[in-house]
Write a protein that holds these residues in place. Structure first.
Motif, PDB file in Angstrom:
ATOM      1  N   UNK A 125       0.835  -1.202   0.000  1.00 32.94           N
ATOM      2  CA  UNK A 125       0.000   0.000   0.000  1.00 32.94           C
ATOM      3  C   UNK A 125       0.870   1.253   0.000  1.00 32.94           C
ATOM      4  N   UNK A 126       1.970   1.221   0.746  1.00 38.05           N
ATOM      5  CA  UNK A 126       2.843   2.398   0.865  1.00 38.05           C
ATOM      6  C   UNK A 126       3.490   2.781  -0.466  1.00 38.05           C
ATOM      7  N   UNK A 127       3.756   1.780  -1.322  1.00 42.26           N
ATOM      8  CA  UNK A 127       4.419   2.100  -2.582  1.00 42.26           C
ATOM      9  C   UNK A 127       3.429   2.323  -3.721  1.00 42.26           C
ATOM     10  N   UNK A 128       2.133   2.238  -3.421  1.00 44.44           N
ATOM     11  CA  UNK A 128       1.153   2.626  -4.431  1.00 44.44           C
ATOM     12  C   UNK A 128       0.109   1.619  -4.823  1.00 44.44           C
ATOM     13  N   UNK A 129       0.210   0.359  -4.362  1.00 42.54           N
ATOM     14  CA  UNK A 129      -0.827  -0.624  -4.681  1.00 42.54           C
ATOM     15  C   UNK A 129      -2.096  -0.304  -3.891  1.00 42.54           C
ATOM     16  N   UNK A 130      -3.237  -0.584  -4.487  1.00 43.27           N
ATOM     17  CA  UNK A 130      -4.536  -0.358  -3.854  1.00 43.27           C
ATOM     18  C   UNK A 130      -5.316  -1.672  -3.907  1.00 43.27           C
ATOM     19  N   UNK A 131      -5.971  -2.026  -2.800  1.00 41.78           N
ATOM     20  CA  UNK A 131      -6.793  -3.240  -2.800  1.00 41.78           C
ATOM     21  C   UNK A 131      -7.822  -3.159  -3.926  1.00 41.78           C
ATOM     22  N   UNK A 132      -7.890  -4.217  -4.721  1.00 42.86           N
ATOM     23  CA  UNK A 132      -8.768  -4.239  -5.884  1.00 42.86           C
ATOM     24  C   UNK A 132      -7.997  -4.127  -7.191  1.00 42.86           C
ATOM     25  N   UNK A 133      -6.703  -3.729  -7.109  1.00 43.02           N
ATOM     26  CA  UNK A 133      -5.874  -3.668  -8.315  1.00 43.02           C
ATOM     27  C   UNK A 133      -5.684  -5.058  -8.916  1.00 43.02           C
ATOM     28  N   UNK A 134      -5.559  -5.103 -10.254  1.00 41.79           N
ATOM     29  CA  UNK A 134      -5.260  -6.351 -10.960  1.00 41.79           C
ATOM     30  C   UNK A 134      -3.898  -6.198 -11.650  1.00 41.79           C
ATOM     31  N   UNK A 135      -2.840  -6.857 -11.172  1.00 42.82           N
ATOM     32  CA  UNK A 135      -1.530  -6.745 -11.825  1.00 42.82           C
ATOM     33  C   UNK A 135      -1.586  -7.289 -13.256  1.00 42.82           C
ATOM     34  N   UNK A 136      -1.008  -6.528 -14.186  1.00 43.92           N
ATOM     35  CA  UNK A 136      -1.016  -6.924 -15.599  1.00 43.92           C
ATOM     36  C   UNK A 136       0.360  -7.376 -16.078  1.00 43.92           C
ATOM     37  N   UNK A 137       1.405  -6.632 -15.691  1.00 44.94           N
ATOM     38  CA  UNK A 137       2.743  -6.966 -16.168  1.00 44.94           C
ATOM     39  C   UNK A 137       3.798  -6.479 -15.188  1.00 44.94           C
ATOM     40  N   UNK A 138       4.987  -7.080 -15.270  1.00 45.95           N
ATOM     41  CA  UNK A 138       6.142  -6.667 -14.461  1.00 45.95           C
ATOM     42  C   UNK A 138       7.297  -6.433 -15.420  1.00 45.95           C
ATOM     43  N   UNK A 139       7.762  -5.190 -15.472  1.00 49.03           N
ATOM     44  CA  UNK A 139       8.811  -4.785 -16.432  1.00 49.03           C
ATOM     45  C   UNK A 139       8.443  -5.198 -17.854  1.00 49.03           C
ATOM     46  N   UNK A 140       7.168  -5.019 -18.181  1.00 48.37           N
ATOM     47  CA  UNK A 140       6.692  -5.276 -19.526  1.00 48.37           C
ATOM     48  C   UNK A 140       6.333  -6.714 -19.834  1.00 48.37           C
ATOM     49  N   UNK A 141       6.637  -7.640 -18.922  1.00 48.66           N
ATOM     50  CA  UNK A 141       6.311  -9.057 -19.144  1.00 48.66           C
ATOM     51  C   UNK A 141       4.954  -9.376 -18.526  1.00 48.66           C
ATOM     52  N   UNK A 142       4.066  -9.958 -19.333  1.00 48.60           N
ATOM     53  CA  UNK A 142       2.702 -10.246 -18.886  1.00 48.60           C
ATOM     54  C   UNK A 142       2.690 -11.233 -17.730  1.00 48.60           C
ATOM     55  N   UNK A 143       1.842 -10.961 -16.750  1.00 53.77           N
ATOM     56  CA  UNK A 143       1.663 -11.855 -15.595  1.00 53.77           C
ATOM     57  C   UNK A 143       0.452 -12.740 -15.862  1.00 53.77           C
TER      58      UNK A 143
END
Length: 503
Positions: free
Chosen positions: A211-229
């Motif tokens: 939460x401190x670095x910007x994630x919010x409950x309900x977010x859906x991660x899509x990619x990490x450094x451009x690579x699809x999750x």
């Protein structure tokens, strides 16, 4: 008041024992326990035989007063419906024995080579466990007089401590290995369902540091450094915490980029040590089934009901929902429920532990999933991973037993039986059996005298200090351990009776 309680008890008794569901669950429970007990006792038996230790009896189920069937290959004897006799046997020298087997045992030379044929195999009538009576072991199956006699080479007590240790942990090892085999078999036969990251439309929940670095409950991660999750697994989580940037979908339409601090992995590891996961699937509160005589049943909640608010406070996830129940424990509160296409409000009593009493539906039932199939080579490491994760999770949860709520949730065979489905489902049956196998392994290794873990503790002390505990100490410790287990079981059974028949 007493008449009302008695009437309620009788009604619940008739309703419970007269239902088809009860008997299906009872059959599933007995079959599962039979498998688990047999495999557990087989572990003790196998290691005893490997080290040349004589095993007197190997029984599935307990046989107080009556044995349904017994067979001793050495004497070519088998019998059905044998009643126990308390009469002692005396030989020509005036020595007393518990039975003919003990009398024969006394005549065997010290260097006698025991075989599988020396064991009496049997079936008891009480399906609450089983036992493997190992010759020369200080336990409830050996008479005090026998243990006073000279030690013979084929006895448990004559063997080095490390061999006795292997015999004692054999049952626990077998149960853990059985769980791994079952999990591997399940993924081989049925595959494994996964929820693709973007199909979890309710999103995910994150840890305080996230939460401190910007994630919010309900977010859906899509990619990490451009690579699809693709899926939420260990690989995806590692990719996110080691990335420089993670892209997420927020509010179903906005794409947000979150910058990950350098060395953030160490922060996540510290949180995990404290029991907080970096990311978890946000699980909507959907009812699978209600528990007898608890708030959910009294509020007439149904299978498929989606609970979206408690006392006017929105509950988008199960974690938020449980927090609201704890805040309203002991009260009757309004629940906002989405039922089919309608939204209704029902009043539900929350018990003093902050529970409503229902089983949460598996997220797989309301998110679109894909099934991953494994071949016979791939299923082995996957089965090991599932078994180890389940064991670690269960061990971590044991600390909750020492809380007030944990003590109230303890149950015996009634609570265990309720884990099984109302309709016979082999996949579900094997999944629950694997879980119970892990529970049996963990509980048996606890350092309580009379359990395997108690013997392991004494043997470790012997190995370290090179001195055996005295026979008197062992007998006293075993009695204390036995009474502790009896009282614990009585408490758990009492919880079951109160939960299912009285409350």
């Amino acid at each position: 008041m007493d008449l009302l309680l008695s009437t309620n008890f009788l009604h619940n008794l008739v309703t419970t024992f007269g239902s088809q569901t009860f008997w299906i669950k009872a059959l599933e429970l007995i079959l599962s326990l039979s498998i688990l007990v047999f495999i557990h006792e087989l572990g003790h038996y196998m290691w005893a035989r490997i080290f040349g230790i004589k095993v007197n009896k190997f029984y599935l189920f307990f046989n107080p007063s009556l044995t349904l069937w017994k067979w001793k290959p050495k004497n070519h004897k088998h019998a059905f419906m044998v009643r126990a006799s308390n009469a002692k046997i005396t030989d020509e020298e005036g020595n007393e024995y518990e039975d003919e087997d003990e009398k024969e045992d006394a005549k065997l030379p010290s260097n006698y080579k025991a075989t599988w044929r020396d064991t009496e195999y049997g079936l008891g009538w009480l399906p609450l466990g089983g036992y493997c009576a190992i010759d020369g072991m200080v336990d409830e199956t050996q008479s005090a007089e026998k243990l006073k006699r000279p030690v013979k080479d084929f006895e448990f007590r004559s063997k080095p401590a490390w061999k006795r240790l292997m015999v004692m942990i054999g049952g626990v090892l077998n149960n853990f290995l059985l769980a791994l085999v079952i999990y591997a078999g399940i993924v081989l036969a049925y595959g494994e369902e996964f929820i693709p990251m973007q199909n979890a439309t309710s999103g995910y929940e994150f840890s305080p540091s996230a939460h401190k670095i910007g994630f919010v409950d309900g977010d859906i991660p899509l990619s990490a450094d451009g690579k699809k999750l693709e899926f939420l697994d260990g690989k995806a989580m590692q990719a996110m915490v080691e990335a420089k940037q993670v892209q997420v979908l927020r509010n179903g339409s906005d794409t947000v980029v979150i910058n990950i601090p350098d060395k953030y992995l160490f922060t996540v590891n510290k949180e995990m040590e404290d029991g907080r996961n970096f990311i978890m699937l946000r699980t909507p509160v959907v009812v699978d089934k209600t528990m007898p005589n608890m708030g959910a049943e009294k509020a007439h909640l149904r299978h498929g009901d989606h609970l979206i608010a408690v006392n006017g406070v929105a509950t988008p996830s199960f974690n938020v929902f449980t927090a609201q129940l704890l805040a309203n424990k002991g009260k009757t509160v309004p629940l906002t429920v989405v039922r089919n296409a309608d939204t209704v409000t029902v009043d539900a009593p929350v018990d003093n532990a902050g529970k409503l009493g229902f089983q949460l539906a598996n997220p797989i039932t309301f998110y679109k999933t894909i099934t991953k199939h494994y071949n016979i080579v791939e299923c082995v490491p996957r089965g090991i991973k599932l078994g180890v994760d389940q064991m670690v999770s269960y061990v971590k949860s044991l600390r909750l037993i020492f809380t007030k709520e944990g003590a109230q949730s303890l149950g015996s065979f009634g609570a265990i039986g309720n884990l099984f489905p109302e309709k016979w489902d082999w996949q579900y049956f094997w999944s629950i059996t694997a879980f119970l196998s892990i529970i049996l392994a963990v509980m048996n290794i606890l350092p309580i005298p009379i359990l395997d873990g108690g013997y392991v503790l004494f043997l470790l002390v012997e190995i370290i200090f090179r001195k055996k505990p005295s026979m008197k100490f062992m007998n006293v410790a075993l009695r204390i351990g036995l009474w502790f287990i009896i009282l614990l079981m009585a408490y758990a059974i009492g919880n079951d009776v109160y939960r299912f028949l009285i409350k």
